[in-house]
Design an enzyme around this catalytic site. Sequence first.
Site, PDB file in Angstrom:
ATOM      1  N   LYS A 177     -29.682 -23.198 -30.483  1.00 13.24           N
ATOM      2  CA  LYS A 177     -28.840 -22.332 -31.307  1.00 13.24           C
ATOM      3  C   LYS A 177     -27.819 -23.220 -32.033  1.00 13.24           C
ATOM      4  O   LYS A 177     -26.753 -23.534 -31.528  1.00 13.24           O
ATOM      5  CB  LYS A 177     -28.088 -21.310 -30.452  1.00 13.24           C
ATOM      6  CG  LYS A 177     -27.465 -20.220 -31.319  1.00 13.24           C
ATOM      7  CD  LYS A 177     -26.142 -19.723 -30.792  1.00 13.24           C
ATOM      8  CE  LYS A 177     -24.974 -20.572 -31.172  1.00 13.24           C
ATOM      9  NZ  LYS A 177     -24.683 -20.744 -32.596  1.00 13.24           N
ATOM     10  N   GLU A 191     -20.429 -31.767 -24.087  1.00 17.44           N
ATOM     11  CA  GLU A 191     -19.831 -32.809 -24.943  1.00 17.44           C
ATOM     12  C   GLU A 191     -18.733 -32.111 -25.734  1.00 17.44           C
ATOM     13  O   GLU A 191     -19.018 -31.323 -26.638  1.00 17.44           O
ATOM     14  CB  GLU A 191     -20.893 -33.374 -25.896  1.00 17.44           C
ATOM     15  CG  GLU A 191     -22.161 -33.848 -25.225  1.00 17.44           C
ATOM     16  CD  GLU A 191     -21.978 -35.110 -24.409  1.00 17.44           C
ATOM     17  OE1 GLU A 191     -20.949 -35.776 -24.577  1.00 17.44           O
ATOM     18  OE2 GLU A 191     -22.843 -35.404 -23.582  1.00 17.44           O
ATOM     19  N   CYS A 195     -16.232 -35.909 -33.261  1.00 19.48           N
ATOM     20  CA  CYS A 195     -15.652 -35.818 -31.916  1.00 19.48           C
ATOM     21  C   CYS A 195     -14.998 -37.119 -31.479  1.00 19.48           C
ATOM     22  O   CYS A 195     -13.999 -37.104 -30.788  1.00 19.48           O
ATOM     23  CB  CYS A 195     -16.716 -35.397 -30.921  1.00 19.48           C
ATOM     24  SG  CYS A 195     -18.136 -36.496 -30.913  1.00 19.48           S
ATOM     25  N   GLU A 252      -6.169 -31.195 -30.549  1.00 15.61           N
ATOM     26  CA  GLU A 252      -7.142 -31.768 -31.478  1.00 15.61           C
ATOM     27  C   GLU A 252      -7.009 -31.078 -32.847  1.00 15.61           C
ATOM     28  O   GLU A 252      -7.042 -29.851 -32.926  1.00 15.61           O
ATOM     29  CB  GLU A 252      -8.553 -31.538 -30.925  1.00 15.61           C
ATOM     30  CG  GLU A 252      -9.639 -32.203 -31.733  1.00 15.61           C
ATOM     31  CD  GLU A 252     -11.024 -31.899 -31.178  1.00 15.61           C
ATOM     32  OE1 GLU A 252     -11.269 -30.763 -30.722  1.00 15.61           O
ATOM     33  OE2 GLU A 252     -11.879 -32.803 -31.197  1.00 15.61           O
TER      34      GLU A 252
HETATM   35  P1  NAD Z   1     -17.180 -24.295 -30.961  1.00 14.59           P
HETATM   36  O1  NAD Z   1     -17.035 -24.509 -29.516  1.00 14.59           O
HETATM   37  O2  NAD Z   1     -16.438 -23.196 -31.604  1.00 14.59           O
HETATM   38  O3  NAD Z   1     -18.728 -24.049 -31.367  1.00 14.59           O
HETATM   39  C1  NAD Z   1     -19.748 -24.941 -30.950  1.00 14.59           C
HETATM   40  C2  NAD Z   1     -21.038 -24.147 -30.735  1.00 14.59           C
HETATM   41  O4  NAD Z   1     -20.839 -23.208 -29.680  1.00 14.59           O
HETATM   42  C3  NAD Z   1     -21.473 -23.328 -31.952  1.00 14.59           C
HETATM   43  O5  NAD Z   1     -22.879 -23.390 -32.056  1.00 14.59           O
HETATM   44  C4  NAD Z   1     -21.012 -21.921 -31.594  1.00 14.59           C
HETATM   45  O6  NAD Z   1     -21.766 -20.921 -32.233  1.00 14.59           O
HETATM   46  C5  NAD Z   1     -21.254 -21.907 -30.095  1.00 14.59           C
HETATM   47  N1  NAD Z   1     -20.454 -20.929 -29.355  1.00 14.59           N
HETATM   48  C6  NAD Z   1     -19.268 -20.370 -29.697  1.00 14.59           C
HETATM   49  N2  NAD Z   1     -18.847 -19.515 -28.740  1.00 14.59           N
HETATM   50  C7  NAD Z   1     -19.787 -19.528 -27.767  1.00 14.59           C
HETATM   51  C8  NAD Z   1     -19.926 -18.876 -26.511  1.00 14.59           C
HETATM   52  N3  NAD Z   1     -19.000 -18.033 -26.069  1.00 14.59           N
HETATM   53  N4  NAD Z   1     -21.014 -19.134 -25.770  1.00 14.59           N
HETATM   54  C9  NAD Z   1     -21.949 -20.009 -26.197  1.00 14.59           C
HETATM   55  N5  NAD Z   1     -21.883 -20.669 -27.376  1.00 14.59           N
HETATM   56  C10 NAD Z   1     -20.811 -20.434 -28.150  1.00 14.59           C
HETATM   57  O7  NAD Z   1     -16.838 -25.690 -31.623  1.00 14.59           O
HETATM   58  P2  NAD Z   1     -16.458 -26.006 -33.116  1.00 14.59           P
HETATM   59  O8  NAD Z   1     -14.987 -25.843 -33.236  1.00 14.59           O
HETATM   60  O9  NAD Z   1     -17.308 -25.272 -34.066  1.00 14.59           O
HETATM   61  O10 NAD Z   1     -16.858 -27.559 -33.157  1.00 14.59           O
HETATM   62  C11 NAD Z   1     -15.921 -28.560 -33.148  1.00 14.59           C
HETATM   63  C12 NAD Z   1     -15.609 -29.006 -31.738  1.00 14.59           C
HETATM   64  O11 NAD Z   1     -16.751 -29.648 -31.197  1.00 14.59           O
HETATM   65  C13 NAD Z   1     -14.501 -30.012 -31.680  1.00 14.59           C
HETATM   66  O12 NAD Z   1     -13.658 -29.739 -30.603  1.00 14.59           O
HETATM   67  C14 NAD Z   1     -15.215 -31.323 -31.456  1.00 14.59           C
HETATM   68  O13 NAD Z   1     -14.433 -32.311 -30.839  1.00 14.59           O
HETATM   69  C15 NAD Z   1     -16.374 -30.888 -30.622  1.00 14.59           C
HETATM   70  N6  NAD Z   1     -17.485 -31.837 -30.697  1.00 14.59           N
HETATM   71  C16 NAD Z   1     -17.718 -32.643 -29.617  1.00 14.59           C
HETATM   72  C17 NAD Z   1     -18.732 -33.604 -29.656  1.00 14.59           C
HETATM   73  C18 NAD Z   1     -18.983 -34.528 -28.487  1.00 14.59           C
HETATM   74  O14 NAD Z   1     -20.006 -35.205 -28.481  1.00 14.59           O
HETATM   75  N7  NAD Z   1     -18.095 -34.616 -27.510  1.00 14.59           N
HETATM   76  C19 NAD Z   1     -19.511 -33.708 -30.821  1.00 14.59           C
HETATM   77  C20 NAD Z   1     -19.251 -32.868 -31.880  1.00 14.59           C
HETATM   78  C21 NAD Z   1     -18.236 -31.927 -31.801  1.00 14.59           C
END
Ligand code: NAD
Length: 538
Positions: A202, A275, A309, A407
Amino acid sequence: MSAQTPQPEPLVGGPNDPEHDPSASYALEPDYAAALTRRIVSSSGESALSISPVNGQPLAHVPQSSEDDVIEAFDRARKAQAAWARTSLDQRAEVLLRLHDIVLDREQEICDLAVWESGKARKDAYLEVYHVALTARYYARTIHQHLDTQRRPGVVPGATRIDVNRVPKGVVGIISPWNYPFTMALCDGLPALAAGNAVVTKPDSRTMLTALLGAQLLEEAGFPKDLWTVVAGPGSRVGTSLINKADYVCFTGSTTTGKKVAAGCAERLIGCSLELGGKNPILILRDAAIEKAAEGAVRATYSNAGQLCVSTERLLVADQVYDKFVQRFVARTKAMVLGPGHEWTTDMGSLISQDQLDTVTAHVEDAVAKGAKVLTGGRARPDLGPYFYEPTILEGVTPDMTCFGNETFGPVISIYRFHDENEAIAKANEGTYGLNAAIFSQDGRRARAIAREIKCGTVNINEAYGATFASIDAPMGGMRESGMGRRQGAEGIHRYTEAQSVGTQRVWGFRPPKGVSNEIFAKTLTVSARVMKKLGRA
Ligand code: NAD
């Protein structure tokens, strides 16, 4: 079964199509987008419109998946997995190597689409292509090293044989974010497939098309149909349904969501890797090569407009070189070329959305209102596109300001001085995150000693983040609230397997031989334990 022969099905009217007119009402040819979105398992009749951050034009109507569609996706994936688990490791490696070539051949198409969908600079989009190729080749070349059955020493040397098998988990659920839509959608899944699993993924709603192009390329490389199925929709609904069906979940996203995912997995007693976010520090030691450090800090901070990230949001600089370094860092930041990412010459592209722009704006405004000084940047650039924001350096940030410990996930960095290295280490370890750090110093040995003191899953010396991230044999992930588990390397593939120990007992059993009492037998075991210790055996 044997792996499928690749059957490329070229997409028509893609963003590279000379007929394509960027001023048309849709940023992409509708046929091109439709060919991609047909891969989504969806019968709900609902769709969501996706918009390009480059210019605000619509991109595609993306069909949405219902809970039943998620169940259907898992049913299909389970059938495909049963056959896939019987393929040989060499067959799987062959398909991964074909994928390696295909993504490099299709670099232009992948970059074009990632730029349209995420607004990033082309050089950042290219790194996604390269990272997928590196990952595919790494797991192809090391598949036997990670997955062959291993012989381990048994309790009775010569009499107990132990084999450890790596059994696939089954169907892995992957939830990925929008910031690196190609590599985040694919890279965690490649070791899952290599280990004999199927994947239901997803991707984030904002970047479905790039993830779907990835799914298409997997099939072109020869991964069987339905081994990689894609569902679409809001994470709170579709993500939750996916967690309810998966045998293991790989999640990349924010710490807040990661905690919810972990709770859902705990409820079902399934494993997960997370992650998550970071507030990554970069340390400029007093013996750093200043120009190299300033160049590295620019990449560390502004790659992908800071929506990375492992990018840096806290810059800790030694007193002795503070003025000189800051002058060079500010000059390099001011010289950056901002703009839509279709050309290679752009240094930094757009933010992904209004939400991201609002967060970045709010963090900077809050800091300035509470007394921080803007050394450069600090404003949105609507003249370039709806969500552009200038690369921004803040000085005088204090703990009461939002951007101190939270962040931002944008092109904003706070600079702090330190007087000695212990203070730098203490500052680097402040807060709850622990994803990535960078250290600039001409003394590699000293920098590596400092790295051991820093609570981050990866530390890069004289590099922003690429040294660890692009070394696929090196495990990558976060300590503390930045994550659980690791991607890449042995850890990145073993998470998708169950270790199964098979013991074969020859000759001697685990009870006293005929005519020997339990007491004598116990004494014999005690003597043998002492002998084994003397012999240095484990
Ligand atoms: P987010 O957590 O809002 O969304 C990430 C994913 O989770 C999306 O596909 C979203 O649809 C899904 N999601 C949202 N709510 C959910 C739930 N309740 N249950 C299951 N899935 C759900 O993150 P974002 O803000 O869109 O992305 C940015 C964040 O991701 C930043 O904090 C960044 O640091 C982190 N990130 C981390 C890494 C890593 O490798 N550590 C890599 C990329 C991004």
